[in-house]
Design an enzyme around this catalytic site. Structure first.
Site, short mmCIF file in Angstrom:
data_model
loop_
_atom_site.label_atom_id
_atom_site.label_comp_id
_atom_site.label_asym_id
_atom_site.label_seq_id
_atom_site.Cartn_x
_atom_site.Cartn_y
_atom_site.Cartn_z
N ILE A 168 0.84 -1.21 0.00
CA ILE A 168 0.00 0.00 0.00
C ILE A 168 0.88 1.26 0.00
CG2 ILE A 168 -1.69 1.31 1.34
CD1 ILE A 168 -2.78 -1.46 2.32
N ASP A 187 11.22 2.24 6.55
CA ASP A 187 10.82 0.83 6.50
C ASP A 187 12.04 0.00 6.82
OD1 ASP A 187 10.02 -1.87 5.47
OD2 ASP A 187 8.29 -0.77 4.69
N THR A 197 -4.34 5.29 7.72
CA THR A 197 -5.32 4.38 7.11
C THR A 197 -4.87 2.94 7.36
OG1 THR A 197 -4.18 4.49 4.98
CG2 THR A 197 -6.05 5.97 5.27
N SER A 198 -4.00 2.74 8.36
CA SER A 198 -3.48 1.38 8.58
C SER A 198 -4.19 0.69 9.74
CB SER A 198 -1.98 1.42 8.78
OG SER A 198 -1.47 0.10 8.76
N ARG A 199 -3.79 0.97 10.96
CA ARG A 199 -4.47 0.40 12.13
C ARG A 199 -4.47 1.45 13.24
NH1 ARG A 199 -6.35 -2.73 9.26
NH2 ARG A 199 -6.33 -5.00 9.31
N ASP A 252 -8.73 6.83 9.24
CA ASP A 252 -9.73 5.85 8.79
C ASP A 252 -9.85 4.73 9.81
OD1 ASP A 252 -11.57 4.72 6.88
OD2 ASP A 252 -10.04 3.19 6.48
N GLU A 303 -11.83 1.27 17.86
CA GLU A 303 -12.93 1.21 16.87
C GLU A 303 -13.82 -0.02 17.03
OE1 GLU A 303 -10.43 1.05 13.28
OE2 GLU A 303 -11.31 -0.89 12.84
N HIS A 358 -13.18 3.08 8.90
CA HIS A 358 -12.45 1.93 8.35
C HIS A 358 -13.01 1.53 6.99
CE1 HIS A 358 -9.71 -1.51 9.85
NE2 HIS A 358 -9.69 -1.50 8.54
P1 NAD Z 1 2.81 -4.92 3.55
O1 NAD Z 1 3.17 -6.07 4.39
O2 NAD Z 1 2.91 -5.05 2.06
O3 NAD Z 1 3.69 -3.64 3.97
C1 NAD Z 1 4.00 -3.33 5.29
C2 NAD Z 1 5.40 -2.70 5.31
O4 NAD Z 1 5.68 -2.35 6.67
C3 NAD Z 1 6.50 -3.67 4.85
O5 NAD Z 1 7.28 -3.06 3.85
C4 NAD Z 1 7.30 -3.93 6.13
O6 NAD Z 1 8.71 -4.10 5.88
C5 NAD Z 1 7.05 -2.66 6.93
N1 NAD Z 1 7.22 -2.84 8.36
C6 NAD Z 1 6.71 -3.83 9.14
N2 NAD Z 1 7.09 -3.66 10.40
C7 NAD Z 1 7.85 -2.55 10.44
C8 NAD Z 1 8.54 -1.86 11.48
N3 NAD Z 1 8.49 -2.29 12.73
N4 NAD Z 1 9.23 -0.75 11.15
C9 NAD Z 1 9.28 -0.33 9.88
N5 NAD Z 1 8.66 -0.94 8.85
C10 NAD Z 1 7.96 -2.03 9.14
O7 NAD Z 1 1.33 -4.51 3.98
P2 NAD Z 1 0.27 -3.67 3.15
O8 NAD Z 1 -0.53 -4.58 2.29
O9 NAD Z 1 0.93 -2.49 2.52
O10 NAD Z 1 -0.71 -3.19 4.33
C11 NAD Z 1 -0.23 -2.33 5.35
C12 NAD Z 1 -1.26 -2.23 6.45
O11 NAD Z 1 -2.40 -1.54 5.98
C13 NAD Z 1 -1.83 -3.57 6.92
O12 NAD Z 1 -0.99 -4.19 7.88
C14 NAD Z 1 -3.15 -3.18 7.51
O13 NAD Z 1 -2.99 -2.93 8.89
C15 NAD Z 1 -3.49 -1.86 6.80
N6 NAD Z 1 -4.72 -1.97 6.00
C16 NAD Z 1 -5.74 -1.10 6.25
C17 NAD Z 1 -6.90 -1.18 5.50
C18 NAD Z 1 -8.07 -0.23 5.71
O14 NAD Z 1 -9.17 -0.49 5.20
N7 NAD Z 1 -7.93 0.89 6.38
C19 NAD Z 1 -7.02 -2.14 4.50
C20 NAD Z 1 -5.93 -2.98 4.26
C21 NAD Z 1 -4.79 -2.89 5.01
#
Ligand code: NAD
Length: 328
Positions: A154, A173, A231-233, A257, A262, A294
């Site tokens: 994302i 990252d 928009t993550s968690r 988001d 939540e 969300h």
């Molecule tokens: P992904 O696994 O492709 O990417 C996550 C990135 O975070 C990776 O590059 C990883 O190396 C990095 N990372 C992990 N731990 C780390 C740390 N401690 N320090 C630095 N970097 C770190 O995941 P994605 O598909 O891009 O999704 C990311 C997040 O988005 C999901 O985990 C989820 O929580 C959230 N999400 C939210 C929604 C929503 O509707 N709002 C929908 C989908 C996903």
């Protein structure tokens, strides 16, 4: 295979039934998984859950005791599942590792544009016949420095979208993404990213080490007037510290988001009820805060992919196959 699908809404049922093609016997319940509702899974070898279902150790113990063998998540994030306990109990956990990352990345951009150009405020004003522009002044995104925390699927797409605006891209990252480096992203330490960015967008998963990544200390490192988007968690951000930063005007805008509390609030119509969460209520009072429930994932394409992958996970598990979504 008989599958109990927890926490379902009409749209889940429709997309899952369409993807299922009568392969599995899907039983839907609106109930969220928790210690009380785990008993509903009796007789089901597999269950499917969503982001706010509780798959903590005591719930997993109950499920395993009832004979459940597979838990398949209809989400990418799996912070609500105690994977160590699942492993110990011999439960297979699968997820949807890869569904339209465009859905979330594009929503992040939508939030950013809405906030920076005050569209959420303009919408209401115009409907009330107020066409004054005072208070609606925005900023050009072109020329800004955009800090992206987590440049996986994302985050990398969000970086590509932002690249089109003519910005400086900073990334944080643990595993730099070559696709982002190609866009000109500079990977820096978290502190540097926070200090230099006009916009900070969170795309890391929620893990013990990312819990409250944005807290009083890291908020203080951010540029005065910066924009924060999550928009993550929800629990990546310490909401009370965020409110303090908003009260002092340290941040110019915040888009959320997701919210750390939540569960029990989002994904349902609560418009007839009193809001008892004072922290959340306070957040909603800021004119420069945009909160959504969300919904970043919620596109037709993403829902279809989530459903198709969930059905494939069920079939692979039944056939004894592991796939890219298998976590334990
Ligand atoms: P992904 O696994 O492709 O990417 C996550 C990135 O975070 C990776 O590059 C990883 O190396 C990095 N990372 C992990 N731990 C780390 C740390 N401690 N320090 C630095 N970097 C770190 O995941 P994605 O598909 O891009 O999704 C990311 C997040 O988005 C999901 O985990 C989820 O929580 C959230 N999400 C939210 C929604 C929503 O509707 N709002 C929908 C989908 C996903």
């Amino acid at each position: 295979m008989d599958v109990l699908v927890y926490d379902t809404k009409k749209y889940d049922r429709e997309t899952l039934c369409a993807a299922n093609n009568d392969l599995h016997r899907l039983h839907f319940t609106a109930a969220q998984l928790n210690e009380q509702t785990a008993s509903l899974a009796e007789g089901f070898p597999a269950i499917s859950i969503f982001v706010n279902d509780d798959a903590s150790a005591p719930v997993l113990e109950r499920l395993a005791g009832l004979g459940v063998k597979l838990i398949t998540l209809r989400s990418t994030g799996f912070n609500n599942v105690d994977l160590e306990t699942a492993k110990r109990l011999g439960l297979t956990v699968m997820r949807v590792a890869n569904y339209s990352p465009y859905a979330v990345a594009e929503f992040t951009l939508a939030m950013l544009l809405a906030l920076v150009r005050r569209i959420h405020r303009a919408y209401n004003r115009v409907r009330e016949g107020n066409f004054a522009l005072d208070g609606l002044q925005g900023r050009d995104i072109h020329g800004m420095t955009i800090g992206i925390i987590g440049t996986g699927r994302i985050g990398a797409i969000f970086a590509r979208l932002m690249h089109g605006f003519g910005v400086t891209l900073l990334g944080f990252d643990q595993r730099p993404n070559p696709a982002c480096v190609e866009l000109g992203m500079e990977y820096v330490a978290l502190e540097t990213l926070l200090a230099r960015s006009d916009v900070v967008s969170l795309h890391v998963p929620l893990l013990p080490e990312t819990y409250h990544l944005i807290n009083a200390h890291t908020l203080a490192l951010m540029k005065r007037g910066a924009v924060l988007i999550n928009t993550s968690r929800g629990a990546l951000v310490d909401t009370e510290a965020l409110i303090e930063a908003l009260k002092t005007g340290h941040l110019s805008a915040v888009g959320l988001d997701v919210y750390e509390e939540e569960d029990g609030l989002f994904f349902r119509d609560r418009s007839e009820q009193i809001l008892t969460d004072d922290v959340f209520a306070r957040l909603l009072t800021f004119p420069n805060v945009l909160v959504t429930g969300h919904q970043a994932f919620f596109t037709q394409e993403a829902l279809t992919q989530i459903a198709e992958t969930t059905i494939r996970n069920l079939s692979d598990f039944e056939a004894g196959r592991r796939n890219e979504n298998t976590l334990t």
